[in-house]
Design an enzyme around this catalytic site. Structure first.
Site, PDB file in Angstrom:
ATOM      1  N   LYS A   8       0.827  -1.208   0.000  1.00 11.12           N
ATOM      2  CA  LYS A   8       0.000   0.000   0.000  1.00 11.12           C
ATOM      3  C   LYS A   8       0.860   1.258   0.000  1.00 11.12           C
ATOM      4  O   LYS A   8       0.639   2.179  -0.773  1.00 11.12           O
ATOM      5  CB  LYS A   8      -0.932  -0.018   1.213  1.00 11.12           C
ATOM      6  CG  LYS A   8      -1.895   1.163   1.240  1.00 11.12           C
ATOM      7  CD  LYS A   8      -2.781   1.158   2.490  1.00 11.12           C
ATOM      8  CE  LYS A   8      -3.788   0.058   2.471  1.00 11.12           C
ATOM      9  NZ  LYS A   8      -4.763   0.169   3.600  1.00 11.12           N
ATOM     10  N   GLU A  51      10.171  -5.921   3.753  1.00  7.92           N
ATOM     11  CA  GLU A  51      10.343  -7.219   3.092  1.00  7.92           C
ATOM     12  C   GLU A  51       9.954  -7.133   1.622  1.00  7.92           C
ATOM     13  O   GLU A  51      10.655  -7.652   0.739  1.00  7.92           O
ATOM     14  CB  GLU A  51       9.492  -8.290   3.800  1.00  7.92           C
ATOM     15  CG  GLU A  51       9.879  -8.540   5.242  1.00  7.92           C
ATOM     16  CD  GLU A  51       9.091  -7.705   6.227  1.00  7.92           C
ATOM     17  OE1 GLU A  51       9.012  -8.123   7.397  1.00  7.92           O
ATOM     18  OE2 GLU A  51       8.549  -6.644   5.842  1.00  7.92           O
ATOM     19  N   GLY A 102      -5.239  -5.172   5.369  1.00 11.14           N
ATOM     20  CA  GLY A 102      -4.503  -6.118   4.523  1.00 11.14           C
ATOM     21  C   GLY A 102      -5.084  -7.512   4.512  1.00 11.14           C
ATOM     22  O   GLY A 102      -5.194  -8.150   3.464  1.00 11.14           O
ATOM     23  N   ARG A 103      -5.484  -8.000   5.685  1.00 14.70           N
ATOM     24  CA  ARG A 103      -5.996  -9.374   5.770  1.00 14.70           C
ATOM     25  C   ARG A 103      -7.413  -9.499   5.222  1.00 14.70           C
ATOM     26  O   ARG A 103      -7.946 -10.597   5.146  1.00 14.70           O
ATOM     27  CB  ARG A 103      -5.931  -9.857   7.214  1.00 14.70           C
ATOM     28  CG  ARG A 103      -6.696  -8.993   8.203  1.00 14.70           C
ATOM     29  CD  ARG A 103      -6.300  -9.341   9.641  1.00 14.70           C
ATOM     30  NE  ARG A 103      -6.928  -8.469  10.630  1.00 14.70           N
ATOM     31  CZ  ARG A 103      -6.484  -7.276  10.969  1.00 14.70           C
ATOM     32  NH1 ARG A 103      -5.416  -6.769  10.356  1.00 14.70           N
ATOM     33  NH2 ARG A 103      -7.071  -6.566  11.911  1.00 14.70           N
ATOM     34  N   GLU A 144      -4.581 -12.003  13.756  1.00 13.20           N
ATOM     35  CA  GLU A 144      -4.228 -10.595  13.668  1.00 13.20           C
ATOM     36  C   GLU A 144      -5.435  -9.726  14.022  1.00 13.20           C
ATOM     37  O   GLU A 144      -5.281  -8.623  14.558  1.00 13.20           O
ATOM     38  CB  GLU A 144      -3.721 -10.247  12.261  1.00 13.20           C
ATOM     39  CG  GLU A 144      -3.016  -8.902  12.182  1.00 13.20           C
ATOM     40  CD  GLU A 144      -2.275  -8.697  10.883  1.00 13.20           C
ATOM     41  OE1 GLU A 144      -1.068  -8.994  10.827  1.00 13.20           O
ATOM     42  OE2 GLU A 144      -2.913  -8.246   9.903  1.00 13.20           O
ATOM     43  N   HIS A 168      -3.176 -38.656   9.831  1.00 17.58           N
ATOM     44  CA  HIS A 168      -2.006 -39.485  10.066  1.00 17.58           C
ATOM     45  C   HIS A 168      -0.927 -38.734  10.826  1.00 17.58           C
ATOM     46  O   HIS A 168       0.228 -39.165  10.847  1.00 17.58           O
ATOM     47  CB  HIS A 168      -1.468 -40.015   8.733  1.00 17.58           C
ATOM     48  CG  HIS A 168      -2.419 -40.950   8.058  1.00 17.58           C
ATOM     49  ND1 HIS A 168      -2.355 -42.318   8.204  1.00 17.58           N
ATOM     50  CD2 HIS A 168      -3.503 -40.709   7.268  1.00 17.58           C
ATOM     51  CE1 HIS A 168      -3.342 -42.884   7.514  1.00 17.58           C
ATOM     52  NE2 HIS A 168      -4.052 -41.929   6.940  1.00 17.58           N
ATOM     53  N   LYS A 191       9.100  -4.813  14.047  1.00 18.42           N
ATOM     54  CA  LYS A 191       9.596  -4.190  12.813  1.00 18.42           C
ATOM     55  C   LYS A 191      10.405  -2.935  13.122  1.00 18.42           C
ATOM     56  O   LYS A 191      11.440  -2.676  12.506  1.00 18.42           O
ATOM     57  CB  LYS A 191       8.436  -3.859  11.877  1.00 18.42           C
ATOM     58  CG  LYS A 191       7.697  -5.086  11.351  1.00 18.42           C
ATOM     59  CD  LYS A 191       6.830  -4.787  10.145  1.00 18.42           C
ATOM     60  CE  LYS A 191       5.741  -3.822  10.411  1.00 18.42           C
ATOM     61  NZ  LYS A 191       4.814  -3.670   9.257  1.00 18.42           N
TER      62      LYS A 191
END
Length: 545
Positions: A211, A217, A273-274, A359, A390, A510
């Site tokens: 954005k 990153e 964002g999510r 979040e 399993h 961060k």
């Protein structure tokens, strides 16, 4: 302005009633509840928007449901829902509206933010995305050397990665198979190197999703992509504009990178964002499945939105699931929820839900800044069935922790192959049955099991689950499923009186990393002013790297 309850969560009458009521289930098991009501498996179900929810295998009675719905009313859930759909600024800490529901609103619907209808802007971006996607898919858009684009790499992190990669995997059946789609998120260089090592730069398009165009990153990976492309194409800077597009709102930084701002697709601060996979963040999804299928996905989202907005609580799928999550989290100390999709295409769905749920509701203060008075935000996790059977199902069946489960499956498979789908679905029904009813020592003994082994083969049962059934995994159905969980999260957050739409918890680490980076990279030993552990780790890394 939306209404909120003036009472602390645990002081609401329904909460206190639920506390007293929950003791009933110390004596009554699911086996007893089913024995007392032969119609229970048909009564405790709900269906809407093509999704069937069987919640009968939960530690609840009709009284439980009534009290949970009363709790929703006392928590002003209806007012909060209306406030979100009206564009009120319910994200308190950031003073923002919460309007992911506007991303899938049909043309003509009006949703106002600060006196402005945002729906036309949404459709303007969607139309630009459609035009661009069609140009890529048809081969009209050419790379710098005149070659057709065959590879698309989405560079993002958090919601700018988890949404697109989940959607691509979920809808791979509908994707353009002549193209390759990859996703880079981790700042670990391995992620980028492995995503690009076998690709031709002249046939590769990068979508940089950030954005602000400033996420560390994402921008680190974007600059590595830029270097990789220029190295492969002879260093001509003009190539950038043909091989990079941006999903961002920062035109200045996008332009400085070398991306033509005509190929910048924006979104808005009222989209977290999510919650953004159906915004321009979904550009890679649209290129993969085409604009028409993307519109189908949006229609699925909208159908579930309308169900959530209008259905009474006792028949409202997201509300029911949200209330059940609160019930186990706060009255049974269940710390996790397992999401178990029995469809290989949904293999990234649990990872997507981890961000959506944790979040959103991993909060320790209320909307008015007070310490919460109950547990919030259970841990969501899971893997596709039957693989999990399993591995970790052992803990769910015979461990000491209570782990409510959501089983998700479909009446039809996209890939019919002999008996496979019947075997798959039989496992869904069997696992839910086994969790609920278990296996007694008498049953084990009757099978001729040696006495000393009987305790090891007993299944206590009484372990709750939901079974979610739908017709087939289509783009439309994926939209419905994502919206189902979005609104379940909203319901939970409303009960806990927390802000489900900020994420300050991701910031501190961060910020501290920004201070440590120059200390790791400095050619001379820096003066370190951290704690003794961090100082020692930095010194050790500098010595060994």
């Amino acid at each position: 302005m939306f209404s909120t309850s003036s009472l602390a969560t645990t002081q609401r009458p329904a909460w206190k009633a639920l506390q007293a009521h929950s003791s009933l289930f110390n004596e009554k098991s699911l086996k007893q509840l089913f024995a007392e009501d032969s119609q229970r498996g048909e009564k405790l179900t709900a269906e809407a928007a093509g999704i069937f929810l069987d919640y009968s295998k939960n530690r609840i009675t009709e009284e439980t449901l009534s009290l949970l719905c009363q709790l929703a009313q006392e928590s002003c859930l209806r007012d909060r829902i209306d406030a979100m759909f009206h564009g009120d600024k319910i994200n308190i800490s950031e003073n923002r509206a919460v309007l992911h529901i506007a991303l899938r609103a049909p043309k003509g619907q009006k949703i106002m933010v600060d006196g402005k209808d945002v729906v036309p802007e949404v459709h303007e971006v969607l139309e630009r995305m459609s035009t661009f996607s069609n140009r890529i898919r048809s081969g009209e858009w050419k790379g710098h050397t005149g070659k057709r684009i065959k590879n698309v790499i989405n560079i993002g992190i958090g919601g700018s990665d988890l949404g697109p990669v989940m959607a691509y995997e979920a809808l791979r059946h509908y994707s353009e198979r002549s193209m390759t789609f990859r996703f880079v998120s981790n700042v670990d260089s391995t992620d980028f190197v492995e995503a690009t090592r076998d690709l031709d730069p002249s046939e590769t398009l990068f979508i940089v999703s950030s954005k602000t165009f400033g996420t560390l990153e994402t921008l680190t990976n974007a600059h590595s992509a830029r270097d990789w492309l220029l190295t492969g194409l002879g260093g001509d800077e003009k190539a950038i504009a043909k091989h990079f597009v941006a999903v961002s709102t920062n035109a200045e930084k996008v332009s400085a990178f070398g991306i033509d701002t005509q190929n910048m697709f924006g979104f808005w601060d009222w989209v977290g964002g999510r919650y953004s996979m159906d915004s321009a963040i979904g550009l890679s999804t649209m290129i993969a499945i085409g604009p028409d299928q993307f519109q189908e996905m949006l229609a699925g989202f909208h159908e579930m939105d309308e169900h959530f907005r209008t259905a009474p609580f006792e028949k409202n799928l997201p509300v029911l699931m949200g209330l059940l999550a609160v019930w186990y989290n706060d009255f049974f100390d269940a710390q996790t929820v397992a999401v178990l999709p029995y469809d290989q295409y949904l293999k990234r769905f649990p990872a997507y839900l981890q961000q959506l749920t944790m979040e959103s509701n991993g909060k320790h203060v209320t909307l008015d800044g007070k310490k919460v008075d109950t547990q919030t935000g259970p841990i969501y996790w899971g893997e596709p069935g039957t693989n999990g059977q399993h591995s970790f199902y052992q803990l769910i069946h015979q461990g000491t922790r209570l782990i409510p489960c959501d089983f998700i499956t479909f009446y039809k498979t996209l890939n019919p192959l002999g008996r496979h789908h019947d075997l798959l679905v039989s496992n869904v029904f069997a696992q839910a049955e086994a969790l609920a009813f278990g296996k007694t020592a008498e049953q084990v003994r009757a099978e001729g099991t040696p006495e000393k082994l009987i305790p090891h083969r007993v299944f206590e049962g009484n372990r709750p689950s939901n079974v979610i059934l739908a017709d087939v995994l289509s783009p439309k159905m994926l939209g419905k499923l994502v919206a189902l969980y979005e609104h379940s999260v909203f319901t939970q957050g409303t009960i806990w009186h927390i802000d489900s739409f900020d994420q300050w918890g991701v910031e501190l680490g961060k910020v501290l990393a920004q201070a440590i980076i120059p200390e790791l990279e400095s050619p001379t030993a820096p003066e370190l002013k951290h704690d003794s552990s961090t100082n020692h780790l930095i010194s050790l890394y500098r010595k060994k790297k």
